[in-house]
Design a protein around this motif. Structure first.
Motif, PDB file in Angstrom:
ATOM      1  N   PRO A   1       0.818  -1.215   0.000  1.00  0.00           N
ATOM      2  CA  PRO A   1       0.000   0.000   0.000  1.00  0.00           C
ATOM      3  C   PRO A   1       0.847   1.258   0.000  1.00  0.00           C
ATOM      4  CG  PRO A   1      -0.070  -1.104   2.160  1.00  0.00           C
ATOM      5  CD  PRO A   1       0.595  -2.032   1.208  1.00  0.00           C
ATOM      6  N   GLN A   2       2.142   1.103   0.441  1.00  0.00           N
ATOM      7  CA  GLN A   2       3.001   2.280   0.464  1.00  0.00           C
ATOM      8  C   GLN A   2       3.461   2.652  -0.946  1.00  0.00           C
ATOM      9  OE1 GLN A   2       3.835  -0.691   1.248  1.00  0.00           O
ATOM     10  NE2 GLN A   2       5.880  -1.213   0.624  1.00  0.00           N
ATOM     11  N   ALA A   3       3.282   1.716  -1.894  1.00  0.00           N
ATOM     12  CA  ALA A   3       3.765   1.969  -3.247  1.00  0.00           C
ATOM     13  C   ALA A   3       2.711   2.765  -4.015  1.00  0.00           C
ATOM     14  CB  ALA A   3       4.062   0.651  -3.956  1.00  0.00           C
ATOM     15  N   VAL A   4       2.646   4.018  -3.707  1.00  0.00           N
ATOM     16  CA  VAL A   4       1.658   4.873  -4.349  1.00  0.00           C
ATOM     17  C   VAL A   4       2.118   5.179  -5.767  1.00  0.00           C
ATOM     18  CG1 VAL A   4       0.444   7.055  -4.235  1.00  0.00           C
ATOM     19  CG2 VAL A   4       1.068   5.869  -2.119  1.00  0.00           C
ATOM     20  N   GLN A   5       1.348   4.688  -6.741  1.00  0.00           N
ATOM     21  CA  GLN A   5       1.730   4.898  -8.129  1.00  0.00           C
ATOM     22  C   GLN A   5       0.755   5.856  -8.795  1.00  0.00           C
ATOM     23  OE1 GLN A   5       2.589   1.206 -10.281  1.00  0.00           O
ATOM     24  NE2 GLN A   5       2.562   0.128  -8.334  1.00  0.00           N
ATOM     25  N   PRO A   6       1.280   6.834  -9.495  1.00  0.00           N
ATOM     26  CA  PRO A   6       0.378   7.725 -10.229  1.00  0.00           C
ATOM     27  C   PRO A   6      -0.306   6.947 -11.345  1.00  0.00           C
ATOM     28  CG  PRO A   6       2.681   8.114 -10.836  1.00  0.00           C
ATOM     29  CD  PRO A   6       2.693   7.163  -9.700  1.00  0.00           C
ATOM     30  N   GLU A   7      -1.525   7.289 -11.612  1.00  0.00           N
ATOM     31  CA  GLU A   7      -2.266   6.598 -12.675  1.00  0.00           C
ATOM     32  C   GLU A   7      -1.572   6.849 -13.996  1.00  0.00           C
ATOM     33  OE1 GLU A   7      -6.314   7.663 -12.865  1.00  0.00           O
ATOM     34  OE2 GLU A   7      -6.723   6.458 -14.641  1.00  0.00           O
ATOM     35  N   ASN A   8      -1.290   5.769 -14.731  1.00  0.00           N
ATOM     36  CA  ASN A   8      -0.607   5.892 -16.009  1.00  0.00           C
ATOM     37  C   ASN A   8      -1.642   6.159 -17.091  1.00  0.00           C
ATOM     38  OD1 ASN A   8       0.950   5.679 -18.303  1.00  0.00           O
ATOM     39  ND2 ASN A   8       2.183   3.986 -17.489  1.00  0.00           N
ATOM     40  N   THR A   9      -1.664   7.365 -17.523  1.00  0.00           N
ATOM     41  CA  THR A   9      -2.662   7.756 -18.526  1.00  0.00           C
ATOM     42  C   THR A   9      -2.202   7.414 -19.934  1.00  0.00           C
ATOM     43  OG1 THR A   9      -1.665   9.962 -18.627  1.00  0.00           O
ATOM     44  CG2 THR A   9      -3.519   9.651 -17.111  1.00  0.00           C
ATOM     45  N   ASN A  10      -1.023   6.785 -20.067  1.00  0.00           N
ATOM     46  CA  ASN A  10      -0.496   6.482 -21.396  1.00  0.00           C
ATOM     47  C   ASN A  10      -0.702   5.034 -21.805  1.00  0.00           C
ATOM     48  OD1 ASN A  10       0.516   9.140 -21.535  1.00  0.00           O
ATOM     49  ND2 ASN A  10       2.376   8.542 -20.442  1.00  0.00           N
ATOM     50  N   THR A  11      -1.248   4.216 -20.912  1.00  0.00           N
ATOM     51  CA  THR A  11      -1.394   2.794 -21.238  1.00  0.00           C
ATOM     52  C   THR A  11      -2.844   2.335 -21.250  1.00  0.00           C
ATOM     53  OG1 THR A  11      -1.024   2.251 -18.915  1.00  0.00           O
ATOM     54  CG2 THR A  11       0.890   2.148 -20.367  1.00  0.00           C
ATOM     55  N   HIS A  12      -3.750   3.154 -20.770  1.00  0.00           N
ATOM     56  CA  HIS A  12      -5.156   2.770 -20.742  1.00  0.00           C
ATOM     57  C   HIS A  12      -5.944   3.713 -21.664  1.00  0.00           C
ATOM     58  CE1 HIS A  12      -4.469  -0.087 -17.506  1.00  0.00           C
ATOM     59  NE2 HIS A  12      -3.711   0.840 -16.946  1.00  0.00           N
ATOM     60  N   LEU A  13      -6.313   3.181 -22.812  1.00  0.00           N
ATOM     61  CA  LEU A  13      -7.005   4.005 -23.797  1.00  0.00           C
ATOM     62  C   LEU A  13      -8.391   4.398 -23.286  1.00  0.00           C
ATOM     63  CD1 LEU A  13      -6.126   1.926 -26.978  1.00  0.00           C
ATOM     64  CD2 LEU A  13      -5.188   4.155 -26.378  1.00  0.00           C
ATOM     65  N   ASP A  14      -8.720   5.669 -23.446  1.00  0.00           N
ATOM     66  CA  ASP A  14     -10.065   6.107 -23.063  1.00  0.00           C
ATOM     67  C   ASP A  14     -11.030   5.820 -24.209  1.00  0.00           C
ATOM     68  OD1 ASP A  14      -8.517   8.501 -24.257  1.00  0.00           O
ATOM     69  OD2 ASP A  14     -10.637   9.026 -24.506  1.00  0.00           O
ATOM     70  N   VAL A  15     -12.296   5.914 -23.913  1.00  0.00           N
ATOM     71  CA  VAL A  15     -13.310   5.519 -24.885  1.00  0.00           C
ATOM     72  C   VAL A  15     -13.240   6.344 -26.168  1.00  0.00           C
ATOM     73  CG1 VAL A  15     -15.064   7.033 -23.854  1.00  0.00           C
ATOM     74  CG2 VAL A  15     -15.767   5.008 -25.169  1.00  0.00           C
ATOM     75  N   HIS A  16     -12.879   7.603 -26.046  1.00  0.00           N
ATOM     76  CA  HIS A  16     -12.819   8.458 -27.231  1.00  0.00           C
ATOM     77  C   HIS A  16     -11.653   8.062 -28.125  1.00  0.00           C
ATOM     78  CE1 HIS A  16     -15.864  10.874 -25.307  1.00  0.00           C
ATOM     79  NE2 HIS A  16     -15.082  11.041 -24.245  1.00  0.00           N
ATOM     80  N   SER A  17     -10.537   7.755 -27.512  1.00  0.00           N
ATOM     81  CA  SER A  17      -9.368   7.353 -28.300  1.00  0.00           C
ATOM     82  C   SER A  17      -9.610   6.022 -28.985  1.00  0.00           C
ATOM     83  CB  SER A  17      -8.133   7.266 -27.403  1.00  0.00           C
ATOM     84  OG  SER A  17      -7.835   8.529 -26.848  1.00  0.00           O
ATOM     85  N   LEU A  18     -10.295   5.111 -28.300  1.00  0.00           N
ATOM     86  CA  LEU A  18     -10.618   3.828 -28.925  1.00  0.00           C
ATOM     87  C   LEU A  18     -11.518   4.041 -30.148  1.00  0.00           C
ATOM     88  CD1 LEU A  18     -11.265   1.499 -25.851  1.00  0.00           C
ATOM     89  CD2 LEU A  18      -9.688   1.036 -27.720  1.00  0.00           C
ATOM     90  N   ALA A  19     -12.528   4.883 -29.997  1.00  0.00           N
ATOM     91  CA  ALA A  19     -13.435   5.166 -31.125  1.00  0.00           C
ATOM     92  C   ALA A  19     -12.670   5.804 -32.276  1.00  0.00           C
ATOM     93  CB  ALA A  19     -14.565   6.081 -30.657  1.00  0.00           C
ATOM     94  N   GLN A  20     -11.761   6.706 -31.941  1.00  0.00           N
ATOM     95  CA  GLN A  20     -10.976   7.378 -32.973  1.00  0.00           C
ATOM     96  C   GLN A  20     -10.087   6.388 -33.719  1.00  0.00           C
ATOM     97  OE1 GLN A  20      -8.889  10.797 -31.464  1.00  0.00           O
ATOM     98  NE2 GLN A  20      -7.741  11.129 -33.382  1.00  0.00           N
ATOM     99  N   LEU A  21      -9.493   5.432 -32.980  1.00  0.00           N
ATOM    100  CA  LEU A  21      -8.652   4.418 -33.618  1.00  0.00           C
ATOM    101  C   LEU A  21      -9.466   3.593 -34.609  1.00  0.00           C
ATOM    102  CD1 LEU A  21      -6.550   3.148 -30.560  1.00  0.00           C
ATOM    103  CD2 LEU A  21      -5.626   4.219 -32.620  1.00  0.00           C
ATOM    104  N   ARG A  22     -10.661   3.207 -34.185  1.00  0.00           N
ATOM    105  CA  ARG A  22     -11.486   2.358 -35.041  1.00  0.00           C
ATOM    106  C   ARG A  22     -12.009   3.128 -36.258  1.00  0.00           C
ATOM    107  NH1 ARG A  22     -14.061   0.154 -29.530  1.00  0.00           N
ATOM    108  NH2 ARG A  22     -12.607  -1.578 -29.172  1.00  0.00           N
ATOM    109  N   SER A  23     -12.393   4.389 -36.029  1.00  0.00           N
ATOM    110  CA  SER A  23     -12.893   5.190 -37.162  1.00  0.00           C
ATOM    111  C   SER A  23     -11.780   5.501 -38.159  1.00  0.00           C
ATOM    112  CB  SER A  23     -13.519   6.494 -36.658  1.00  0.00           C
ATOM    113  OG  SER A  23     -12.527   7.300 -36.036  1.00  0.00           O
TER     114      SER A  23
END
Length: 972
Positions: free
Chosen positions: A470-492
């Protein structure tokens, strides 16, 4: 053949005794003339001692004898006098000579320790006499060049000078000017913070001689006067409290470095000038064409050529010995240290000696020629040693060249007077396996420093991430989890999903090694700060989407692969891949861009093969474990979760109750049987509907792709898919997307090292495989022997409270070690049960002995104070517990009497215990009585109106006795 020294040592260069004869003469002298049993060297991998990376002294294998933990019926317990030549490695841990090797002419990572031991047989007189006879009469070392030291005493410990040892030397004819006393730090040997210890006597040699008196140079760090032999007399045991107690048996432990002895007998000032090293140094010269070795050090060693000779000669000896004894270059513990040794040697071969690849392995036959007669196991394993060295050297040379270019390019781009960037150094360490000291050395040559603070922070963050706490506080990696908009953009944009089938592209080579197919890919899109991007600049973190990949993305409980990618055509541009994730069919590679990265770039993907193979091993082992648990515990046993890493596997499952010792043993046996059968691991993709019809199929409650991958051990997938087939009931068949071994035999072994209930009905086991499992078993066996030894000693009736308390303390210490050490869980539970019973037995015995002792003291006091309403006195007692029992006994035998007793201790403390008759309550309180008395002694006390206890200082004891009497009279 009668014992004799083959030849007298020649003081010149020619005709001097070879090292082999020197070693053999030592062994034969003690074996044939003095009745010692000659033992082979123990392997350098410590057996069952998790505190040691390597065997680093001759006495390591005899620790159970010194500690008294040896099993009475074992072969080790039968030894009385022993001699051997022990292979020793000092690199890593407390005894670490690695960084000093090569800088001078006497440090080594591997050396041979000549030693003779007495276990309760002879002592100082015989040990010194034998040593003096061997050195002066057999090896014919001039007596006037030898100096002996002895323990000069230590008043703070109450230890007087070891005059017995001094007098032995004087009787042997050593001049008094050559017999020198030294303090604790020089002439008192200790195994550790606690345990056997004792004074030692050292024999030193003066290289200069010529009739001079060199006494002033002994123990002063002079290269002219060196220690050659240390004789340790184990006669004490240091307790946890720090005090010394005499050992019931005296032992002798001696150690003499062969390399140093040979240098003396061959009239050399440097170990590297002896025939233990010269053949290797000559072989290096012939292979690389560098100038001949001249023995130069420091500034005189221009270009560090001589240092490189010494490093390579020393390190190749260490590699040969360690690999033969089953320690291979690896990623943790002793294996990691050996990897550093190999890579340090490779760098000096490549960069300093300008040697062609393969030099290190080509020296193996020479090492075998030098050491093979003494250690025949080297001869048997020569080919394997060469293969392992060549394989590791080839991998590192490739990494070394790439790393050198990366450092050169980074330095060119740096601003003047700035530190080398920590991110680049961390990438070199993590992805190319560069030891940090090599990076420091490379930078030192260029006059540049590493940003150590930033590097240490990266290391700390990584350690926290791996710890996963629990002491290993990691910042959320916003570069590895695609958001819904980016996924839609990739597919389009018609960006295709990642083809990750190359992650399964590996085969077994003809020698049983795994071969992973190379993979090239194209960058399709970059992802940073929740935005799709076509270009990312140097130094930025981003997610990389490729058209295909051989990296395994974290899923199914298996850790993601790590490694790096290289821009095609730019082999020195390395992009470290820190983690890999799957999102919506796209595999996202978390990367730190060291240069600009663009869509359309072609890259070569390089998976960390060692980490991948370790994950494959543990994942296949998890399937074996799943089957075994269900087989032993019943069909109702369902998987609740798992996590597979390179280090271990974790498995959670439903259970009706705690898993028993017998069940754990049976589970391990089922797994080991499947490993021994070396079952083929069959894998195939099939339609999900078809897969779910398989009887006996194991699956967890999660969504599966269609088609789905089936992993079947020992039975082809088409066989388990056959209608009404029960083949899957007899083996492991699972739906799994993970990467697996191709045959179960590669698991080698499995040991469950932890089992506990997370919540009622769900248990978690942790297991290790391969060499880690083997090591866990060895440790378990050693601890079982220690517990058995304590148990046997407990059965021998102790009449001394101190003896029984020591046994109780030993049981307590063993209990802690058993609880915290990696070992088979079934064995841990067995030992914990035994230790718990032993602790109860010891505590009961101590109480019984205390009661017996208290009863005697009470009878004596009762006779002294016959029919007195108040008894106030002093009495010897080893503890407050005994003193309290004496008080209780007095009051029981003389109802109506109130008692207060004081007991002065050797430490200057005075113990106090009292009990007041119920007839005297409430006017007379035991607590108030004890407080009044202990306050007089500047101490403290407490208790109830009936019984109380406390302590104080001896200086106020007489006044306290008066106070006790006055207080009692005032209340009665």
């Amino acid at each position: 053949v009668p014992w004799r020294w083959p030849r007298g040592p020649c003081r010149g260069a020619a005709g001097c005794p070879p090292a082999g004869q020197v070693r053999a003469a030592f062994l034969r002298f003690f074996q044939e003339r003095h009745g010692h049993r000659r033992l082979p060297s123990a392997p350098v991998r410590p057996r069952g001692d998790p505190r040691l990376l390597f065997v680093n002294a001759g006495m390591n294998q005899f620790k159970p004898i010194f500690l008294g933990t040896v099993h009475p019926r074992s072969e080790l317990a039968q030894h009385r006098r022993v001699v051997n030549s022990q292979k020793c490695v000092r690199a890593g841990g407390k005894h670490n000579d690695l960084e000093d090797v090569g800088r001078d002419t006497y440090h080594h990572t591997f050396f041979e320790m000549l030693g003779n031991w007495s276990f309760g047989d002879y002592f100082k007189e015989e040990a010194c006499s034998m040593a003096w006879e061997l050195l002066t009469e057999v090896y014919e070392i001039p007596r006037d060049r030898l100096y002996v030291t002895y323990f000069g005493g230590d008043p703070t410990l109450g230890l007087s000078a070891d005059e017995e040892c001094r007098d032995v030397w004087l009787r042997l004819g050593v001049p008094s000017s050559h017999v020198l006393p030294f303090p604790l730090k020089d002439n008192f040997w200790e195994m550790g913070d606690t345990g056997p210890c004792g004074p030692c006597t050292e024999i030193h040699y003066d290289h200069v001689g010529g009739g001079r008196n060199a006494a002033a140079l002994v123990n002063q760090g002079s290269p002219d006067v060196v220690e050659i032999w240390n004789l340790v007399f184990m006669q004490y045991s240091r307790e946890v409290e720090g005090n010394l107690l005499p050992l019931p048996q005296h032992h002798v432990d001696t150690g003499m470095g062969l390399e140093r002895l040979v240098a003396i007998l061959q009239n050399k000032r440097s170990n590297y000038d002896t025939d233990l090293f010269t053949p290797i140094l000559d072989a290096i010269h012939k292979s690389c064409g560098a100038p001949r070795y001249q023995g130069l050090v420091g500034a005189a060693d221009v270009g560090r050529v001589n240092m490189a000779y010494r490093v390579v000669a020393d390190h190749v000896r260490t590699l040969c010995v360690c690999i033969t004894d089953g320690i291979y270059p690896g990623f943790s513990g002793a294996e990691l240290v050996l990897r550093r040794i190999l890579r340090r040697a490779v760098r000096f071969c490549s960069e300093v000696l300008q040697a062609p690849p393969g030099l290190l392995a080509s020296l193996v036959p020479t090492v075998v020629e030098v050491l093979g007669d003494a250690y025949p196991e080297l001869t048997k394993n020569a080919d394997q040693i060469m293969d392992i060295i060549n394989e590791n050297e080839a991998a590192f040379l490739s990494s070394l060249e790439r790393g050198r270019r990366i450092i050169e390019r980074t330095v060119q781009q740096m601003e003047p007077s700035t530190n080398f960037p920590a991110e680049v150094a961390w990438s070199l360490c993590g992805n190319l396996g560069f030891p940090l000291d090599l990076i420091d050395l490379m930078l030192e040559e260029k006059g540049i420093s590493l940003d150590s603070a930033a590097f240490n922070k990266l290391a700390l963050d990584d350690a926290k991430r791996k710890a996963g706490g629990p002491q290993a506080v990691q910042p959320e990696n916003t570069n590895t989890h695609l958001d819904v908009h980016s996924l839609a953009q990739l597919r389009s944009s018609n960006v295709p999903a990642t083809d990750d089938s190359p992650k399964y592209a590996y085969t077994l080579g003809q020698h049983g090694q795994y071969e992973f197919s190379p993979c090239q890919a194209t960058v399709l899109m970059l992802y940073r700060d929740q935005c799709l991007q076509k270009e990312v600049g140097a130094g930025q973190h981003c997610g990389v989407i490729l058209d295909r990949t051989n990296f395994y993305a974290e899923q199914g409980g298996q850790d993601s692969d790590q490694g790096y990618m290289i821009l095609l055509g730019q082999q020195d541009v390395l992009f470290p891949v820190e983690s890999v994730h799957l999102c919506g069919g796209y595999v996202i590679h978390s990367v730190t861009a060291v240069e600009t990265l663009r869509v359309g770039d072609q890259v070569q993907l390089c998976v960390d093969e060692a980490q991948r193979l370790a994950c494959m091993t543990n994942h296949t082992a998890a399937h074996l474990l799943n089957f075994a648990l269900r087989h032993i515990l019943g069909d109702s046993t369902k998987q609740r979760g798992s996590h597979v890493t390179a280090e271990q596997l974790r498995f959670d499952f439903d259970t009706k109750g705690p898993v028993t010792v017998e069940q754990l043993q049976q589970v391990e046996q089922v797994v080991q049987d499947m490993i021994k059968r070396n079952e083929v691991v069959h894998m195939a993709e099939v339609p999900l509907t078809l897969a779910k019809r398989v009887r006996g199929l194991r699956a967890v409650d999660e969504g599966y792709p269609d088609p789905v991958r089936i992993v079947s051990l020992g039975v082809p997938v088409e066989s388990v898919l056959t209608c009404d087939s029960e083949a899957a009931m007899q083996t492991s068949v699972e739906l799994c997307c993970g990467t697996h071994l191709l045959q179960t035999g590669s698991v080698e072994d499995l040991a469950i090292i932890s089992e506990r209930q997370l919540v009622k009905g769900i248990s978690r086991v942790i297991a290790v495989t391969g060499s880690q499992a083997k090591q866990a078993r060895e440790v378990g066996q050693c601890l079982a022997m220690e517990v058995d030894s304590v148990s046997l000693r407990m059965k021998q009736r102790c009449t001394s409270i101190a003896e029984m308390q020591n046994l109780s303390k030993e049981v307590g210490q063993l209990t802690k070690v058993v609880s915290s050490t990696a070992m088979p869980q079934w064995q841990r539970k067995e030992l914990q049960t035994i230790l718990k019973a032993l602790q109860r037995t010891a505590n009961t015995a101590v109480k019984k002995l205390e009661l017996q002792q208290a009863e005697k003291k009470a009878q004596s006091l009762l006779a002294k104070h016959c029919n007195q309403p108040v008894i106030i006195d002093t009495v010897p007692a080893d503890s407050l517990s005994i003193l309290m029992k004496v008080v209780n006994q007095l009051c029981d035998k003389s109802p109506g009497t109130s008692v207060l007793l004081l007991s002065p201790q050797a430490s200057g403390e005075v113990l106090c215990a009292c009990q007041v008759s119920k007839d005297c309550l409430p006017a007379f309180s035991a607590a108030d009585w004890a407080v009044a008395v202990c306050t007089q002694m500047e101490g403290k006390a407490g208790g109830s109106p009936i019984v109380a206890k406390g302590s104080g200082n001896a200086k106020g004891m007489q006044g306290a006795l008066t106070t006790a009497l006055e207080f009692a009279h005032s209340k009665l």
